[in-house]
Motif scaffolding. Sequence first.
Motif, PDB file in Angstrom:
ATOM      1  N   MET A  24      34.381  78.488 -27.603  1.00  0.00           N
ATOM      2  CA  MET A  24      33.444  78.854 -28.662  1.00  0.00           C
ATOM      3  C   MET A  24      33.063  80.331 -28.524  1.00  0.00           C
ATOM      4  SD  MET A  24      29.751  77.435 -29.701  1.00  0.00           S
ATOM      5  CE  MET A  24      29.953  75.658 -29.787  1.00  0.00           C
ATOM      6  N   ALA A  25      32.896  80.988 -29.662  1.00  0.00           N
ATOM      7  CA  ALA A  25      32.535  82.416 -29.618  1.00  0.00           C
ATOM      8  C   ALA A  25      31.027  82.568 -29.793  1.00  0.00           C
ATOM      9  CB  ALA A  25      33.274  83.161 -30.711  1.00  0.00           C
ATOM     10  N   TYR A  26      30.425  83.313 -28.908  1.00  0.00           N
ATOM     11  CA  TYR A  26      28.997  83.580 -28.971  1.00  0.00           C
ATOM     12  C   TYR A  26      28.795  85.061 -29.284  1.00  0.00           C
ATOM     13  CZ  TYR A  26      28.801  79.119 -26.513  1.00  0.00           C
ATOM     14  OH  TYR A  26      28.952  77.811 -26.157  1.00  0.00           O
ATOM     15  N   PRO A  27      27.625  85.441 -29.811  1.00  0.00           N
ATOM     16  CA  PRO A  27      27.338  86.870 -29.972  1.00  0.00           C
ATOM     17  C   PRO A  27      27.524  87.574 -28.619  1.00  0.00           C
ATOM     18  CG  PRO A  27      25.519  85.518 -30.812  1.00  0.00           C
ATOM     19  CD  PRO A  27      26.516  84.583 -30.199  1.00  0.00           C
ATOM     20  N   PHE A  28      28.094  88.760 -28.657  1.00  0.00           N
ATOM     21  CA  PHE A  28      28.430  89.454 -27.408  1.00  0.00           C
ATOM     22  C   PHE A  28      27.645  90.761 -27.297  1.00  0.00           C
ATOM     23  CE2 PHE A  28      31.586  91.867 -24.684  1.00  0.00           C
ATOM     24  CZ  PHE A  28      31.442  91.065 -23.560  1.00  0.00           C
ATOM     25  N   VAL A  29      26.847  90.864 -26.260  1.00  0.00           N
ATOM     26  CA  VAL A  29      26.118  92.103 -25.959  1.00  0.00           C
ATOM     27  C   VAL A  29      26.630  92.545 -24.597  1.00  0.00           C
ATOM     28  CG1 VAL A  29      23.859  93.146 -25.542  1.00  0.00           C
ATOM     29  CG2 VAL A  29      24.089  91.357 -27.281  1.00  0.00           C
ATOM     30  N   GLU A  30      27.504  93.521 -24.598  1.00  0.00           N
ATOM     31  CA  GLU A  30      28.262  93.822 -23.385  1.00  0.00           C
ATOM     32  C   GLU A  30      27.417  94.464 -22.293  1.00  0.00           C
ATOM     33  OE1 GLU A  30      31.849  96.014 -24.089  1.00  0.00           O
ATOM     34  OE2 GLU A  30      32.647  95.375 -22.144  1.00  0.00           O
ATOM     35  N   SER A  31      27.597  93.989 -21.078  1.00  0.00           N
ATOM     36  CA  SER A  31      26.968  94.607 -19.914  1.00  0.00           C
ATOM     37  C   SER A  31      27.994  95.456 -19.176  1.00  0.00           C
ATOM     38  CB  SER A  31      26.436  93.541 -18.960  1.00  0.00           C
ATOM     39  OG  SER A  31      26.007  94.157 -17.751  1.00  0.00           O
ATOM     40  N   PRO A  32      27.589  96.665 -18.760  1.00  0.00           N
ATOM     41  CA  PRO A  32      28.500  97.494 -17.963  1.00  0.00           C
ATOM     42  C   PRO A  32      28.460  97.104 -16.475  1.00  0.00           C
ATOM     43  CG  PRO A  32      26.473  98.689 -18.336  1.00  0.00           C
ATOM     44  CD  PRO A  32      26.304  97.343 -19.012  1.00  0.00           C
ATOM     45  N   ASN A  33      27.543  96.201 -16.125  1.00  0.00           N
ATOM     46  CA  ASN A  33      27.345  95.860 -14.720  1.00  0.00           C
ATOM     47  C   ASN A  33      28.286  94.728 -14.320  1.00  0.00           C
ATOM     48  OD1 ASN A  33      25.181  97.721 -14.819  1.00  0.00           O
ATOM     49  ND2 ASN A  33      23.873  96.115 -15.667  1.00  0.00           N
ATOM     50  N   VAL A  34      29.565  95.059 -14.216  1.00  0.00           N
ATOM     51  CA  VAL A  34      30.575  94.049 -13.914  1.00  0.00           C
ATOM     52  C   VAL A  34      31.604  94.617 -12.954  1.00  0.00           C
ATOM     53  CG1 VAL A  34      30.360  93.068 -16.231  1.00  0.00           C
ATOM     54  CG2 VAL A  34      32.188  94.671 -15.769  1.00  0.00           C
ATOM     55  N   THR A  35      32.295  93.715 -12.289  1.00  0.00           N
ATOM     56  CA  THR A  35      33.472  94.087 -11.523  1.00  0.00           C
ATOM     57  C   THR A  35      34.662  93.530 -12.282  1.00  0.00           C
ATOM     58  OG1 THR A  35      32.188  93.901  -9.500  1.00  0.00           O
ATOM     59  CG2 THR A  35      34.592  93.946  -9.259  1.00  0.00           C
TER      60      THR A  35
END
Length: 188
Positions: free
Chosen positions: A1-12
């Motif tokens: 399922m696709a959810y609204p996406f608010v991207e975080s830069p805090n990822v590896t």
Amino acid sequence: MAYPFVESPNVTRANGRPIDVVVMHTMEIAERPDAAQICARWFASPASQVSAHYCVDAGGVIQCVREKDIAWHARGGNTASIGVELAGFASQTRRDWRDDYSSAVLKHAAALVAEICRRRRIPVRWLVADDLPVGRRGITGHVEVSRAYGKSDHWDPGDGFPVEAFVDQVRVRQQAQRRAARGPRARV
Ligand SMILES: [Zn+2]
């Protein structure tokens, strides 16, 4: 399922990582209509240095990190997990978790976790700290990751979190999702 996406830069960034555990958290954000949005905005800030894959409030789900990437939500247990943040507080009592707002949060969260577990073939069961270092797969809380690896003192989603009822709800949702995926039965 696709959810609204608010991207975080805090990822590896990662590719093809194993995903064994879904870790439940509380946001420590009050029960308000925009709780997931507030949490997602915090994760979107490079200054926060934290993130999770999903934020859930009474209105629904916002995704912040792609599942293939590692979010920064449970120190020691990030590499093979998906983090899910629930609106509310770790200090909530059993009764608080039963109010209308939390019931809606748990409903959305159960559907989300059911879908993740189905897609990733993760068993729908609750894991405790001892299960984690030995690589058991399932659903757990941040507190168990903290206990397992001793790298954090976070104890969410809290003693009042309705573990059994939640796991049951995930199971029920998963059965419904399986039935829906199979489609209507042919009539003979
Ligand atoms: Zn947490």
